[in-house]
Design a protein around this motif. Structure first.
Motif, PDB file in Angstrom:
ATOM      1  N   THR A  62      30.739  52.603  51.994  1.00 28.74           N
ATOM      2  CA  THR A  62      31.367  51.797  53.031  1.00 28.74           C
ATOM      3  C   THR A  62      32.870  52.079  53.024  1.00 28.74           C
ATOM      4  O   THR A  62      33.360  52.881  52.219  1.00 28.74           O
ATOM      5  N   ALA A  63      33.600  51.427  53.911  1.00 30.29           N
ATOM      6  CA  ALA A  63      35.046  51.634  53.989  1.00 30.29           C
ATOM      7  C   ALA A  63      35.716  51.234  52.675  1.00 30.29           C
ATOM      8  O   ALA A  63      35.272  50.291  52.002  1.00 30.29           O
ATOM      9  N   PRO A  64      36.770  51.941  52.288  1.00 33.05           N
ATOM     10  CA  PRO A  64      37.450  51.620  51.023  1.00 33.05           C
ATOM     11  C   PRO A  64      38.101  50.245  51.078  1.00 33.05           C
ATOM     12  O   PRO A  64      38.523  49.776  52.133  1.00 33.05           O
ATOM     13  N   ARG A  65      38.178  49.618  49.926  1.00 31.93           N
ATOM     14  CA  ARG A  65      38.838  48.322  49.801  1.00 31.93           C
ATOM     15  C   ARG A  65      39.903  48.401  48.720  1.00 31.93           C
ATOM     16  O   ARG A  65      39.780  49.158  47.763  1.00 31.93           O
ATOM     17  N   ARG A  66      40.913  47.573  48.895  1.00 30.65           N
ATOM     18  CA  ARG A  66      42.010  47.596  47.924  1.00 30.65           C
ATOM     19  C   ARG A  66      42.374  46.164  47.566  1.00 30.65           C
ATOM     20  O   ARG A  66      42.440  45.282  48.426  1.00 30.65           O
ATOM     21  N   SER A  67      42.558  45.926  46.288  1.00 30.94           N
ATOM     22  CA  SER A  67      43.030  44.645  45.779  1.00 30.94           C
ATOM     23  C   SER A  67      44.111  44.931  44.746  1.00 30.94           C
ATOM     24  O   SER A  67      43.824  45.381  43.631  1.00 30.94           O
ATOM     25  N   GLY A  68      45.383  44.703  45.155  1.00 30.08           N
ATOM     26  CA  GLY A  68      46.487  45.092  44.282  1.00 30.08           C
ATOM     27  C   GLY A  68      46.520  46.599  44.137  1.00 30.08           C
ATOM     28  O   GLY A  68      46.541  47.335  45.123  1.00 30.08           O
ATOM     29  N   ARG A  69      46.442  47.076  42.920  1.00 28.05           N
ATOM     30  CA  ARG A  69      46.410  48.524  42.671  1.00 28.05           C
ATOM     31  C   ARG A  69      44.989  49.061  42.571  1.00 28.05           C
ATOM     32  O   ARG A  69      44.798  50.271  42.404  1.00 28.05           O
ATOM     33  N   LEU A  77      41.401  50.253  43.807  1.00 29.23           N
ATOM     34  CA  LEU A  77      40.802  50.846  45.011  1.00 29.23           C
ATOM     35  C   LEU A  77      39.356  51.180  44.704  1.00 29.23           C
ATOM     36  O   LEU A  77      39.050  51.788  43.672  1.00 29.23           O
ATOM     37  N   TRP A  78      38.449  50.775  45.616  1.00 27.69           N
ATOM     38  CA  TRP A  78      37.039  51.068  45.387  1.00 27.69           C
ATOM     39  C   TRP A  78      36.288  51.156  46.701  1.00 27.69           C
ATOM     40  O   TRP A  78      36.767  50.728  47.748  1.00 27.69           O
ATOM     41  N   GLN A  79      35.080  51.737  46.620  1.00 25.19           N
ATOM     42  CA  GLN A  79      34.170  51.816  47.756  1.00 25.19           C
ATOM     43  C   GLN A  79      32.785  51.368  47.317  1.00 25.19           C
ATOM     44  O   GLN A  79      32.312  51.755  46.239  1.00 25.19           O
ATOM     45  N   GLU A  80      32.135  50.561  48.156  1.00 24.39           N
ATOM     46  CA  GLU A  80      30.779  50.122  47.864  1.00 24.39           C
ATOM     47  C   GLU A  80      29.773  51.082  48.476  1.00 24.39           C
ATOM     48  O   GLU A  80      30.039  51.717  49.502  1.00 24.39           O
ATOM     49  N   ILE A  81      28.620  51.180  47.842  1.00 24.52           N
ATOM     50  CA  ILE A  81      27.530  51.999  48.367  1.00 24.52           C
ATOM     51  C   ILE A  81      26.801  51.202  49.445  1.00 24.52           C
ATOM     52  O   ILE A  81      26.595  49.989  49.303  1.00 24.52           O
ATOM     53  N   ALA A  82      26.408  51.867  50.519  1.00 22.72           N
ATOM     54  CA  ALA A  82      25.694  51.215  51.619  1.00 22.72           C
ATOM     55  C   ALA A  82      24.271  50.898  51.155  1.00 22.72           C
ATOM     56  O   ALA A  82      23.337  51.661  51.386  1.00 22.72           O
ATOM     57  N   ARG A  83      24.107  49.747  50.544  1.00 24.97           N
ATOM     58  CA  ARG A  83      22.850  49.417  49.856  1.00 24.97           C
ATOM     59  C   ARG A  83      21.664  49.296  50.802  1.00 24.97           C
ATOM     60  O   ARG A  83      20.524  49.522  50.398  1.00 24.97           O
ATOM     61  N   ASN A  84      21.884  48.911  52.048  1.00 26.14           N
ATOM     62  CA  ASN A  84      20.759  48.780  52.974  1.00 26.14           C
ATOM     63  C   ASN A  84      20.212  50.126  53.429  1.00 26.14           C
ATOM     64  O   ASN A  84      19.144  50.200  54.020  1.00 26.14           O
TER      65      ASN A  84
END
Length: 431
Positions: A46-53, A55-62
């Motif tokens: 999925t689209a990257p997400r950022r919280s502070g420093r 950075l991660w991306q989730e796998i499209a689980r569906n």
């Protein structure tokens, strides 16, 4: 005695690696575009997400038969950042989906494209959900394939985990090569054969046939309540699409980090499940002869959990009082559960309890107007599985519920006893 042939459900593990690049802007471009549709390739992230420093991306689980996150960490060298792939996989679900390829053995799955093998096929998903009581795709059919693959379970685990790792890597690198054709960033995960991923959570289950899973569960719960030092009983009721789904399970802490759970999976199946969760390390909470060494391969670690789980269950069942079920015992267990529901719902209302028992004894049913306490009580007994709502008359202001299962016979015996012993009937006169 159960065998070692259990199956793993949810497994959480962590793989480490690195992403290399010549130009940091290229890496950012790849990360920010990796969720976009590209040349008909379904997205893995999925689209990257950022919280502070962070950075991660989730796998499209569906879309895929695995879930998790790819986390990007700090720079480890010039032009390289460390990454952490947190995976949540379910080998049992994977095996159920793999059946759509009609394999004769695990080896046949190696000939299938990874994007097809790991795809959460909508048709297969709909088929599994339709067969499940709770409309989830975690229903496992009893087929020759499932029986044979359970005996090849180590091979299935190795293929599945390696396929997920390779698929994630290949997808990232393919997209990077298309997005940045000149010196594209490259993702590398550690070799599973030389670097053992860390296990965070694992579940192993055994499913046993039962003529009546609810009664078998009731007998087990009763014995476990009397034997276990600590336990928790949970109930979940879902009301959706006009269908009532009720689930009840009892869970017992076996030792630190190890928990045993039992519940009725289907009308004719009981599931026994052992869950392992750190800290401490899962490798330290199994029995001493099964503990992990630093060089113990991942598949071997998971196999040791199967063996440890079988030992846990056999030891526990061996210490229980006899739970052989005869007809009278079945009737009493079901009656006690029904009386418990009646007492809980009535909340001390003697008139309501008397009316309920009177109708059940003499009619084998309950007739009540909608939105009344008696109607709600009958609905609770329906959720328990001992009554069934019927509607012989359309648009009736009252609802009718009839007894089913062995409880109908129990109350019929009560009725016969009252009929055959009139001296037990007390008349009430004025004055």
């Amino acid at each position: 005695m159960i065998s070692d042939y259990g199956r793993h459900d949810k497994i959480e593990l962590v793989l480490h690696g690195a992403v290399t690049y010549d130009d940091l802007d290229d890496l950012n471009t790849v990360i920010n575009s990796s969720h976009n549709k590209l040349r008909e390739r379904p997205k893995v992230f999925t689209a990257p997400r950022r919280s502070g420093r962070s950075l991660w991306q989730e796998i499209a689980r569906n879309t895929w038969l695995f879930a998790g996150k790819l986390r990007y960490h700090g720079q480890i060298d010039q032009g390289a950042r460390s990454v952490r792939l947190e995976l949540s996989i379910n080998p049992t679900r994977f095996a159920a989906y793999a059946q759509r390829f009609d394999p004769s053995s695990v080896a046949d799955l190696r000939e299938i494209e990874l994007s097809d093998l790991l795809h959460r096929d909508p048709q297969r998903r709909a088929s599994l959900e339709a067969a499940s009581l709770a409309q989830w795709d975690n229903w496992i059919p009893s087929t020759p394939w499932i029986s044979s693959v359970t005996k090849e379970w180590q091979q299935l685990l190795a293929l599945y985990i390696e396929a997920v790792s390779r698929f994630v890597t290949e997808d990232f690198n393919t997209r990077a090569a298309i997005t940045c054709p000149n010196n594209p960033p490259k993702l590398r995960l550690q070799d599973l054969n030389t670097h053992v991923p860390s296990l965070q959570h694992a579940e192993v289950h055994w499913e046993l046939s039962a003529s009546d899973a609810r009664l078998s569960y009731a007998a087990l719960e009763r014995a476990l309540r009397a034997t276990a030092h600590n336990f928790s009983v949970q109930e979940q009721i879902n009301l959706s699409e006009g269908r009532d789904d009720a689930a009840r399970w009892i869970s017992i802490k076996m030792r630190k980090g190890v928990r045993f759970t039992v519940y009725a999976k289907l009308d004719g199946r009981i599931r026994l499940e052992v869950t392992y969760k750190g800290p401490p390390s899962i490798g330290d909470i199994v029995q001493s002869d099964l503990r992990f060494r630093s060089n113990t391969p991942l598949v071997e670690r998971l196999e040791r959990l199967r063996i440890d789980g079988a030992r846990c269950i056999n030891r526990l069942l061996g210490e229980l009082p006899s739970i052989a079920m005869v007809k009278a015992a079945d009737d009493m267990v079901e009656l006690s559960r029904a009386l418990e529901v009646i007492a809980r719902t009535a909340q001390g209302n003697v008139t309501l309890i008397r009316e309920t028992l009177s109708q059940l004894t003499f009619d084998g049913s309950i007739t009540a107007r909608r939105n009344t306490s008696l109607c709600r009580l009958a609905e609770d007994l329906t959720k328990l599985g001992v009554m069934q709502r019927v509607a012989p008359i359309e648009r009736n202001l009252s609802r009718r519920f009839v007894l089913i299962s062995s409880l109908a016979t129990t109350f019929a015996r009560f009725r016969d006893r009252c009929t055959n012993h009139p001296e037990g009937v007390v008349s009430v006169s004025e004055g």
